[in-house]
Enzyme design. Structure first.
Site, PDB file in Angstrom:
ATOM      1  N   ASP A  35       0.825  -1.203   0.000  1.00  0.00           N
ATOM      2  CA  ASP A  35       0.000   0.000   0.000  1.00  0.00           C
ATOM      3  C   ASP A  35       0.865   1.263   0.000  1.00  0.00           C
ATOM      4  O   ASP A  35       2.039   1.235   0.387  1.00  0.00           O
ATOM      5  CB  ASP A  35      -0.913   0.025   1.228  1.00  0.00           C
ATOM      6  CG  ASP A  35      -2.205  -0.752   1.018  1.00  0.00           C
ATOM      7  OD1 ASP A  35      -2.487  -1.120  -0.136  1.00  0.00           O
ATOM      8  OD2 ASP A  35      -2.921  -0.978   2.005  1.00  0.00           O
ATOM      9  N   LYS A  56      -3.993   2.740  -2.378  1.00  0.00           N
ATOM     10  CA  LYS A  56      -5.363   3.240  -2.315  1.00  0.00           C
ATOM     11  C   LYS A  56      -5.357   4.441  -1.382  1.00  0.00           C
ATOM     12  O   LYS A  56      -5.141   4.293  -0.183  1.00  0.00           O
ATOM     13  CB  LYS A  56      -6.342   2.178  -1.816  1.00  0.00           C
ATOM     14  CG  LYS A  56      -6.470   0.979  -2.736  1.00  0.00           C
ATOM     15  CD  LYS A  56      -7.458  -0.038  -2.221  1.00  0.00           C
ATOM     16  CE  LYS A  56      -8.871   0.467  -2.332  1.00  0.00           C
ATOM     17  NZ  LYS A  56      -9.318   0.652  -3.719  1.00  0.00           N
ATOM     18  N   MET A 168      -9.135   9.462   8.803  1.00  0.00           N
ATOM     19  CA  MET A 168      -9.594  10.016   7.519  1.00  0.00           C
ATOM     20  C   MET A 168     -10.569  11.166   7.719  1.00  0.00           C
ATOM     21  O   MET A 168     -11.585  11.272   7.048  1.00  0.00           O
ATOM     22  CB  MET A 168     -10.210   8.896   6.659  1.00  0.00           C
ATOM     23  CG  MET A 168      -9.202   7.853   6.219  1.00  0.00           C
ATOM     24  SD  MET A 168      -9.921   6.406   5.417  1.00  0.00           S
ATOM     25  CE  MET A 168     -10.314   5.383   6.851  1.00  0.00           C
TER      26      MET A 168
END
Length: 257
Positions: A35, A56, A168
């Site tokens: 990642d 991602k 996030m």
């Protein structure tokens, strides 16, 4: 050889936080699918493996999840040891559960390897204990980004009495602030905003719920970052590049023993 995929948590960024089990999986790997948020320094443990970037990132061009599934399956069916290397912990907002289920439904052996999640590591690096006797009896991990854009139960979170760790959330600071205030959380609730948890360039901004959006803008807070919201965010000396004065009222309720 039996097909196998390891879903491995690489931790928040500091390569020294990698677990011994993660190191063993990397040493056995023929293919490593890595990642974006993984520190490439950990690849020293798999010098002969084929490394494939499958990043991602929210708001950025990303590798489609369906493609990642098919790629893991293809290499596993070739009898290769595959490591899917994820930032943090694979089962804390890392799709580890859904990837494991998808592979197992197709007859592939899967093993999950925990990693230290950014919410824990970032707080610890700032001398914040997410649970603290007499201050916070629990911690709630939530993401501000949902796949279907559904709303969290902000009122329940505001009144939970636990430390909130929000992942996030940089792009949704205004919404988080408004929803928690509307849910009854005091405006002076301490907040720590921690960018690039555990890395040498980690930055910390101390604020409170009412002011966190303005402070984040002045601080130029960027992803990846986590938010720690609750009294524990004022329970340790701040040592950031930027900090607000912690209100005395935030510590009045503390008990010691």
């Amino acid at each position: 050889m039996n097909a196998k995929v390891w879903l491995v948590g690489a931790g928040p960024g500091d390569p020294e936080l990698l677990t011994l089990k993660a190191v063993r999986a990397l040493r056995e790997a023929a293919v490593v699918m890595i990642d974006d948020l993984v520190n490439v320094a950990v690849l020293e443990h798999c010098p002969t493996a084929r490394v494939i970037a499958v990043g991602k990132r929210g708001g950025c061009r990303s590798t489609p999840q369906a493609f990642i599934h098919r790629l893991m399956l293809r290499y596993a069916r070739q009898g290769l040891c595959v490591v899917r290397l994820k930032g943090g912990d694979p089962c804390i907002f890392g799709r580890g559960g859904e990837e494991a289920q998808w592979l197992r439904e197709r007859g592939v052996e899967v093993e999950l390897v925990n990693g230290i999640t950014a919410g824990l590591a970032g707080a610890t690096q700032c001398d914040i204990s997410l649970t603290l006797r007499g201050v916070a009896r629990g911690v709630t991990l939530v993401t501000a980004h949902t796949q279907d854009d559904s709303q969290l139960n902000w009122q329940a979170l505001a009144q939970s009495g636990t430390t909130l760790v929000i992942y996030m959330g940089v792009a949704k600071l205004s919404e988080i602030r408004e929803q928690l205030l509307a849910g009854g959380m005091p405006a002076r609730t301490p907040v720590a905003m921690i960018e690039n948890a555990s890395l040498p360039h980690q930055r910390e901004c101390r604020s409170d719920l009412a002011a966190m959006e303005d402070d984040a803008r002045d601080f130029e807070l960027k992803s990846p970052a986590i938010l720690v919201i609750g009294a524990v965010a004022a329970a340790a000396p701040a040592h950031p590049l930027w900090e607000r004065d912690v209100p005395a009222s935030a510590t009045d309720q503390w008990t010691h023993g």
